[in-house]
Design a protein around this motif. Structure first.
Motif, PDB file in Angstrom:
ATOM      1  N   THR A   1       2.309  -8.391   2.430  1.00  0.00           N
ATOM      2  CA  THR A   1       2.435  -7.399   1.368  1.00  0.00           C
ATOM      3  C   THR A   1       1.034  -6.900   1.072  1.00  0.00           C
ATOM      4  N   LYS A   2       0.884  -5.591   0.951  1.00  0.00           N
ATOM      5  CA  LYS A   2      -0.412  -4.999   0.657  1.00  0.00           C
ATOM      6  C   LYS A   2      -0.445  -4.492  -0.780  1.00  0.00           C
ATOM      7  N   THR A   3      -1.559  -4.650  -1.431  1.00  0.00           N
ATOM      8  CA  THR A   3      -1.754  -4.043  -2.737  1.00  0.00           C
ATOM      9  C   THR A   3      -2.063  -2.563  -2.546  1.00  0.00           C
ATOM     10  N   PRO A   4      -1.938  -1.754  -3.592  1.00  0.00           N
ATOM     11  CA  PRO A   4      -2.352  -0.357  -3.464  1.00  0.00           C
ATOM     12  C   PRO A   4      -3.814  -0.209  -3.050  1.00  0.00           C
ATOM     13  N   GLU A   5      -4.657  -1.108  -3.510  1.00  0.00           N
ATOM     14  CA  GLU A   5      -6.067  -1.039  -3.138  1.00  0.00           C
ATOM     15  C   GLU A   5      -6.251  -1.257  -1.638  1.00  0.00           C
ATOM     16  N   GLU A   6      -5.507  -2.200  -1.081  1.00  0.00           N
ATOM     17  CA  GLU A   6      -5.589  -2.436   0.362  1.00  0.00           C
ATOM     18  C   GLU A   6      -5.067  -1.234   1.142  1.00  0.00           C
ATOM     19  N   SER A   7      -3.962  -0.640   0.659  1.00  0.00           N
ATOM     20  CA  SER A   7      -3.450   0.553   1.337  1.00  0.00           C
ATOM     21  C   SER A   7      -4.484   1.671   1.331  1.00  0.00           C
TER      22      SER A   7
ATOM     23  N   ASN B   1       0.315   4.169  10.931  1.00  0.00           N
ATOM     24  CA  ASN B   1       1.413   3.513  10.228  1.00  0.00           C
ATOM     25  C   ASN B   1       0.827   2.505   9.249  1.00  0.00           C
ATOM     26  N   ASN B   2       1.103   2.680   7.979  1.00  0.00           N
ATOM     27  CA  ASN B   2       0.666   1.718   6.972  1.00  0.00           C
ATOM     28  C   ASN B   2       1.892   1.221   6.211  1.00  0.00           C
ATOM     29  N   ASN B   3       2.622   0.300   6.806  1.00  0.00           N
ATOM     30  CA  ASN B   3       3.790  -0.267   6.136  1.00  0.00           C
ATOM     31  C   ASN B   3       3.316  -1.250   5.079  1.00  0.00           C
ATOM     32  N   VAL B   4       3.890  -1.146   3.874  1.00  0.00           N
ATOM     33  CA  VAL B   4       3.357  -1.865   2.722  1.00  0.00           C
ATOM     34  C   VAL B   4       3.780  -3.327   2.696  1.00  0.00           C
ATOM     35  N   THR B   5       5.033  -3.615   3.030  1.00  0.00           N
ATOM     36  CA  THR B   5       5.511  -4.990   2.909  1.00  0.00           C
ATOM     37  C   THR B   5       6.664  -5.247   3.879  1.00  0.00           C
ATOM     38  N   THR B   6       6.761  -6.504   4.305  1.00  0.00           N
ATOM     39  CA  THR B   6       7.907  -6.931   5.107  1.00  0.00           C
ATOM     40  C   THR B   6       8.940  -7.663   4.258  1.00  0.00           C
ATOM     41  N   ALA B   7       8.662  -7.879   2.980  1.00  0.00           N
ATOM     42  CA  ALA B   7       9.585  -8.610   2.115  1.00  0.00           C
ATOM     43  C   ALA B   7      10.856  -7.803   1.889  1.00  0.00           C
ATOM     44  N   CYS B   8      12.022  -8.401   2.165  1.00  0.00           N
ATOM     45  CA  CYS B   8      13.274  -7.668   2.030  1.00  0.00           C
ATOM     46  C   CYS B   8      14.443  -8.643   2.034  1.00  0.00           C
ATOM     47  N   ASN B   9      15.413  -8.391   1.170  1.00  0.00           N
ATOM     48  CA  ASN B   9      16.610  -9.229   1.102  1.00  0.00           C
ATOM     49  C   ASN B   9      17.879  -8.480   1.497  1.00  0.00           C
ATOM     50  N   THR B  10      17.752  -7.301   2.097  1.00  0.00           N
ATOM     51  CA  THR B  10      18.930  -6.489   2.383  1.00  0.00           C
ATOM     52  C   THR B  10      19.795  -7.086   3.487  1.00  0.00           C
ATOM     53  N   GLY B  11      19.207  -7.774   4.436  1.00  0.00           N
ATOM     54  CA  GLY B  11      19.994  -8.511   5.425  1.00  0.00           C
ATOM     55  C   GLY B  11      20.595  -7.683   6.534  1.00  0.00           C
ATOM     56  N   CYS B  12      19.958  -6.571   6.924  1.00  0.00           N
ATOM     57  CA  CYS B  12      20.483  -5.759   8.022  1.00  0.00           C
ATOM     58  C   CYS B  12      20.411  -6.545   9.326  1.00  0.00           C
ATOM     59  N   LEU B  13      21.503  -6.542  10.072  1.00  0.00           N
ATOM     60  CA  LEU B  13      21.581  -7.364  11.274  1.00  0.00           C
ATOM     61  C   LEU B  13      20.812  -6.788  12.453  1.00  0.00           C
TER      62      LEU B  13
ATOM     63  N   SER C   1       8.764   0.602   4.543  1.00  0.00           N
ATOM     64  CA  SER C   1       8.591  -0.805   4.192  1.00  0.00           C
ATOM     65  C   SER C   1       9.891  -1.497   3.830  1.00  0.00           C
ATOM     66  N   GLY C   2       9.804  -2.820   3.734  1.00  0.00           N
ATOM     67  CA  GLY C   2      10.911  -3.602   3.221  1.00  0.00           C
ATOM     68  C   GLY C   2      11.143  -3.337   1.745  1.00  0.00           C
ATOM     69  N   LEU C   3      12.295  -3.780   1.261  1.00  0.00           N
ATOM     70  CA  LEU C   3      12.669  -3.533  -0.142  1.00  0.00           C
ATOM     71  C   LEU C   3      12.265  -4.738  -0.990  1.00  0.00           C
ATOM     72  N   HIS C   4      10.989  -4.814  -1.267  1.00  0.00           N
ATOM     73  CA  HIS C   4      10.418  -5.925  -2.049  1.00  0.00           C
ATOM     74  C   HIS C   4      11.064  -5.958  -3.436  1.00  0.00           C
ATOM     75  N   PRO C   5      11.558  -7.118  -3.879  1.00  0.00           N
ATOM     76  CA  PRO C   5      12.225  -7.171  -5.186  1.00  0.00           C
ATOM     77  C   PRO C   5      11.350  -6.748  -6.358  1.00  0.00           C
ATOM     78  N   ALA C   6      10.031  -6.820  -6.231  1.00  0.00           N
ATOM     79  CA  ALA C   6       9.159  -6.423  -7.340  1.00  0.00           C
ATOM     80  C   ALA C   6       8.808  -4.948  -7.313  1.00  0.00           C
ATOM     81  N   LEU C   7       9.121  -4.258  -6.219  1.00  0.00           N
ATOM     82  CA  LEU C   7       8.766  -2.845  -6.131  1.00  0.00           C
ATOM     83  C   LEU C   7       9.693  -2.001  -6.997  1.00  0.00           C
ATOM     84  N   ALA C   8       9.094  -1.151  -7.801  1.00  0.00           N
ATOM     85  CA  ALA C   8       9.839  -0.206  -8.639  1.00  0.00           C
ATOM     86  C   ALA C   8       9.171   1.153  -8.514  1.00  0.00           C
TER      87      ALA C   8
END
Length: 456
Positions: free
Chosen positions: A124-130, A88-100, A149-156
């Protein structure tokens, strides 16, 4: 219509439109299940509740349902118990979705600025770290890397998507320059993890929506581009319960049930296999659970692309649902066993059902293999999601452990590929007790040396 009260009493406070009682009888539903007839939602509810005319679960009726499911499992997939060598390589825990229901996420604001707040624990991991983490695991012998992963606001999705979001402001978007770590784009992360032929299992329907937000792009466009970057299959998580009145309680900002189905169908159209899940034992009732199974069965009728179904028993302890007093427990063991069994009987077009030892623990996880399940998950070199929700069970399982546990219950251990098209039966007396199917696997145990760190 008979009396009914949910087995987990707090669930009756929500006044849902869909409730368990039905005009079907348990006896008729069980007879249909034993005969291999396609079940209706009412049939499934009767089996899951052991009869809605009675309170609680009848132990004798429960055993009849479990026996029918175990017989069906034996007829469909035989006595093998499969598992996959994975990371498991989850990229980020950053997320504002607010699931309970979620305690994996961290507020995205904690990732802004140069210095993290004292309470910050996310990553948060960079692509290089992944790439470094996955490369190390591929050398050890894994077949699959899973990334959710979480829905990081900078991820596109890609550079073009970044330009659109930057020009229009974009929903749930902030530029990477605001954050201590730039996660790159989804395409960059997938390309980074696609190392030496490893199978990349990533991009849930929720992540696919995040990867097209603010545009008129289709899910098909998203998955086609990700496939070109190295994505092989799609995890059908973010499903929770595919009934919107439940989602309105536990994840009102998440995609609707229909969006989840649309995304999965798009992934199938571009040639990707996918899994499907259910997360149960929170606010939903038994009818919601079977309605969810019905959505999955219809999706499989249309696509034929679902390789496995994974029931996930809700781990409640450290989640907002528990902290806010909305619920005070998860599913009971009876409910866990019946959900697995009814999934086997209801999903007549899905061959493989997975028992998650991360959710159930070893004892109940093994019991599930006699309730309809035939797969015992993967090695999981790191697992953050359940641990952060208060899960008590391990983060890594060796091939040797798998072989010992599966043979102890009289079944045959089989290493598999993600898509179940490759199988390697293991003889504990003569075979190497390490993975053999991964692109660099040679039978060496995965953990001869310390594994690369999973977090920043």
């Amino acid at each position: 219509m008979g009396r009914y009260r949910p087995t987990n009493v707090p669930r009756d406070r929500f006044h849902f439109a869909h409730t368990p009682p039905s005009d079907q009888s348990f006896e008729n539903a069980l007879a249909k299940a034993r005969a291999g007839e396609r079940l209706t939602v009412d049939d499934g509810v009767e089996l899951l509740t052991t009869g809605t005319e009675f309170e609680g679960i009848d132990p004798e009726r429960k055993e009849l349902v479990l026996e029918a499911a175990d017989q069906r499992r034996a007829e469909v997939v035989g006595e093998d118990v499969t598992f996959v060598a994975n990371l498991n390589n989850n990229v980020t825990t950053a997320c504002n979705t607010g699931c309970l229901f979620c305690n994996f996420k961290d507020p995205a604001g904690e990732f802004e600025g140069e210095v993290p707040p004292p309470e910050a624990q996310g990553f948060t991991k960079t692509p290089e770290e992944s790439r470094r983490i996955v490369s190390d695991a591929v050398e050890r012998g894994i077949y699959e890397v899973t990334s959710v992963s979480g829905l990081h606001p900078a991820l596109a999705l890609n550079d073009e998507h970044l330009e659109v979001l930057e020009a229009n402001g974009g929903p749930n978007y902030k530029p990477a320059s605001r954050y201590r770590t730039d996660p790159g784009t989804y395409v960059e992360q997938i390309r980074a993890m696609a190392v030496d032929g490893v199978h990349v299992h990533s991009m849930t329907p929720e992540e696919a929506y995040h990867g097209k937000r603010g545009t008129d792009w289709s899910y098909e466009q998203v998955y086609r581009e990700l496939g070109e970057a190295g994505l092989d299959s799609v995890p059908g998580t973010a499903a929770e319960i595919l009934v919107d009145e439940v989602r309105d309680v536990i994840c009102p900002q998440k995609i609707r049930s229909g969006d989840w189905v649309d995304a999965m169908e798009a992934a199938a159209r571009v040639g990707m296999d996918m899994t499907a899940t259910i997360m149960y034992g929170h606010v939903e009732n038994e009818r919601h659970r079977v309605m969810h199974l019905d959505v999955v069965r219809e999706l499989q009728d249309r696509t034929g692309a679902i390789t496995e179904f994974v029931p996930l028993s809700f781990v409640h302890a450290n989640t907002p649902l528990a902290e806010k007093g909305i619920i005070d427990s998860g599913a009971t063991q009876d409910e866990d066993e019946l959900l697995m069994a009814v999934s086997r009987l209801y999903l007549d077009n899905v061959e493989n059902l997975q028992s998650s030892w991360v959710k159930f623990g070893d004892e109940l996880g093994l019991k599930m293999l006699s309730c309809g399940a035939n797969d015992f998950m993967g090695t999981i070199l790191s697992e953050e999601i359940t641990k952060r929700a208060g899960g008590e069970f391990g983060e890594f399982r060796s091939v040797r452990e798998y072989v010992e546990m599966i043979t102890a219950i009289g079944r045959r251990p089989v290493e598999r590929s993600t898509d179940y098209r490759q199988h390697r039966p293991i003889d504990p007396e003569t075979d190497l007790l390490g993975p053999m199917l991964g692109p660099k696997a040679d039978g060496t145990p995965l953990m001869d040396a310390p594994v690369a760190p999973a977090d920043d």
